[in-house]
Design a protein around this motif. Structure first.
Motif, short mmCIF file in Angstrom:
data_model
loop_
_atom_site.label_atom_id
_atom_site.label_comp_id
_atom_site.label_asym_id
_atom_site.label_seq_id
_atom_site.Cartn_x
_atom_site.Cartn_y
_atom_site.Cartn_z
N HIS A 1 -76.87 40.51 -4.11
CA HIS A 1 -76.00 39.51 -4.74
C HIS A 1 -76.40 38.08 -4.38
O HIS A 1 -75.72 37.13 -4.75
CB HIS A 1 -74.55 39.74 -4.32
CG HIS A 1 -74.03 41.09 -4.64
ND1 HIS A 1 -73.72 41.50 -5.91
CD2 HIS A 1 -73.80 42.16 -3.84
CE1 HIS A 1 -73.30 42.76 -5.89
NE2 HIS A 1 -73.34 43.18 -4.65
N ALA A 2 -77.50 37.91 -3.63
CA ALA A 2 -77.86 36.59 -3.09
C ALA A 2 -78.88 35.86 -3.95
O ALA A 2 -79.40 34.83 -3.52
CB ALA A 2 -78.39 36.75 -1.67
N ASP B 1 -80.88 34.13 1.24
CA ASP B 1 -81.60 35.39 1.07
C ASP B 1 -82.78 35.47 2.02
O ASP B 1 -83.03 36.52 2.63
CB ASP B 1 -82.06 35.55 -0.38
CG ASP B 1 -82.65 36.93 -0.64
OD1 ASP B 1 -81.99 37.94 -0.30
OD2 ASP B 1 -83.78 37.00 -1.15
N ALA B 2 -83.50 34.38 2.22
CA ALA B 2 -84.64 34.36 3.16
C ALA B 2 -84.15 34.59 4.59
O ALA B 2 -84.80 35.31 5.37
CB ALA B 2 -85.40 33.05 3.05
N MET B 3 -83.02 34.00 4.95
CA MET B 3 -82.44 34.22 6.29
C MET B 3 -82.11 35.70 6.47
O MET B 3 -82.42 36.29 7.51
CB MET B 3 -81.13 33.43 6.45
CG MET B 3 -81.26 32.04 6.93
SD MET B 3 -79.57 31.38 7.18
CE MET B 3 -79.86 29.69 6.70
N LEU B 4 -81.47 36.28 5.47
CA LEU B 4 -81.07 37.68 5.56
C LEU B 4 -82.27 38.60 5.63
O LEU B 4 -82.25 39.60 6.36
CB LEU B 4 -80.16 38.04 4.38
CG LEU B 4 -78.81 37.33 4.35
CD1 LEU B 4 -78.07 37.64 3.05
CD2 LEU B 4 -77.95 37.67 5.56
N GLU B 5 -83.33 38.27 4.91
CA GLU B 5 -84.55 39.09 4.98
C GLU B 5 -85.14 39.05 6.38
O GLU B 5 -85.54 40.07 6.93
CB GLU B 5 -85.57 38.61 3.96
CG GLU B 5 -86.86 39.44 3.99
CD GLU B 5 -87.88 38.98 2.98
OE1 GLU B 5 -88.81 39.77 2.70
OE2 GLU B 5 -87.78 37.86 2.45
N PRO C 1 -68.86 38.67 -4.88
CA PRO C 1 -69.49 39.93 -4.45
C PRO C 1 -70.38 39.74 -3.21
O PRO C 1 -70.37 40.60 -2.32
CB PRO C 1 -70.31 40.37 -5.67
CG PRO C 1 -69.57 39.77 -6.83
CD PRO C 1 -69.07 38.44 -6.33
N LEU C 2 -71.12 38.63 -3.14
CA LEU C 2 -71.96 38.39 -1.96
C LEU C 2 -71.10 38.23 -0.72
O LEU C 2 -71.37 38.81 0.32
CB LEU C 2 -72.85 37.15 -2.17
CG LEU C 2 -73.69 36.71 -0.96
CD1 LEU C 2 -74.59 37.83 -0.45
CD2 LEU C 2 -74.50 35.47 -1.33
N SER C 3 -70.02 37.46 -0.83
CA SER C 3 -69.15 37.24 0.32
C SER C 3 -68.54 38.56 0.79
O SER C 3 -68.55 38.86 1.99
CB SER C 3 -68.04 36.25 -0.03
OG SER C 3 -67.18 36.07 1.07
N ALA C 4 -68.02 39.35 -0.11
CA ALA C 4 -67.40 40.63 0.27
C ALA C 4 -68.42 41.55 0.94
O ALA C 4 -68.11 42.19 1.95
CB ALA C 4 -66.79 41.29 -0.97
N ALA C 5 -69.64 41.60 0.40
CA ALA C 5 -70.68 42.45 0.99
C ALA C 5 -71.07 41.95 2.38
O ALA C 5 -71.32 42.75 3.30
CB ALA C 5 -71.90 42.49 0.08
N LEU C 6 -71.12 40.64 2.58
CA LEU C 6 -71.44 40.09 3.90
C LEU C 6 -70.33 40.39 4.90
O LEU C 6 -70.61 40.63 6.08
CB LEU C 6 -71.70 38.59 3.80
CG LEU C 6 -73.02 38.20 3.13
CD1 LEU C 6 -73.04 36.71 2.78
CD2 LEU C 6 -74.21 38.57 4.00
#
Length: 192
Positions: free
Chosen positions: A51-52, A59-63, A124-129
């Motif tokens: 969702h990012a 997204d790069a941070m999360l990767e 959706p991104l917030s809820a998934a995080l």
């Protein structure tokens, strides 16, 4: 180097597995539960990343964090021992914790101040995080229990990393809600 040319080994059919040292352990051991929780956190971050797309920086941070979590899994799968192993074990280091702190500060600068607790909702991104954050907290609790077990060692950077990661996932969830403007706030007693 990791080489996986055979996916099933049948060695776990009776409820045991091997640590990276080759030591057999029960799949129900706290150590296996600890690195399993880290793996689960990583998987939920992968779901969040779906969702990012509109936030390339996040997204790069999360990767990068997903790669760090594999480091952490390797750390936990290689218990510290009295004798020096034949190879240098991969350990989470303080610099990885410091990078998370810098990223938390960077994200938090943009966020609107909180006036209440935040419900795990919004985009959706917030809820998934938020899901990833709660799974991360569970992994942290398991690692703390492992560290408190006689004869078990968990490095301080590993424990700090999980603690900071859950904080980063919280502020990232707020960032995903229009820098906090779209947060869904708790209203104490509102549903009585």
């Amino acid at each position: 180097m990791v080489v996986l040319n055979r996916i099933y080994t049948r060695t776990g059919d009776k409820g045991s597995t091997r640590l990276s040292t080759g030591e057999p352990v029960s799949k129900a051991s706290l150590r296996v539960e600890a690195y399993g929780g880290v793996d689960e956190t990583n998987a939920f971050i992968g779901v969040a990343r779906q969702h990012a797309g509109g936030d390339a920086e996040l997204d790069a941070m999360l990767e990068r964090i997903q790669n760090d979590l594999f480091d952490l899994g390797a750390d936990l799968a290689t218990p510290e021992q009295n004798e020096k192993p034949e190879w240098e074990p991969l350990r989470v280091i303080e610099a990885q914790v410091e990078r998370l702190e810098a990223e938390i500060d960077l994200i938090n600068e943009r966020l609107s101040p909180l006036t209440s607790f935040v419900l795990p909702a919004g985009s959706p991104l917030s809820a998934a995080l938020h899901v990833a954050r709660t799974v991360c907290r569970r992994a942290e609790r398991t690692c703390v229990a492992l560290a408190a077990t006689e004869g078990e060692i968990v490095g301080q950077p590993a424990l700090k990393y999980l603690n900071r990661l859950s904080d980063l996932l919280f502020v990232a969830a707020r960032r995903a809600n229009s820098d906090g403007a779209s947060d869904v706030l708790w209203k104490p007693g509102a549903t009585r």
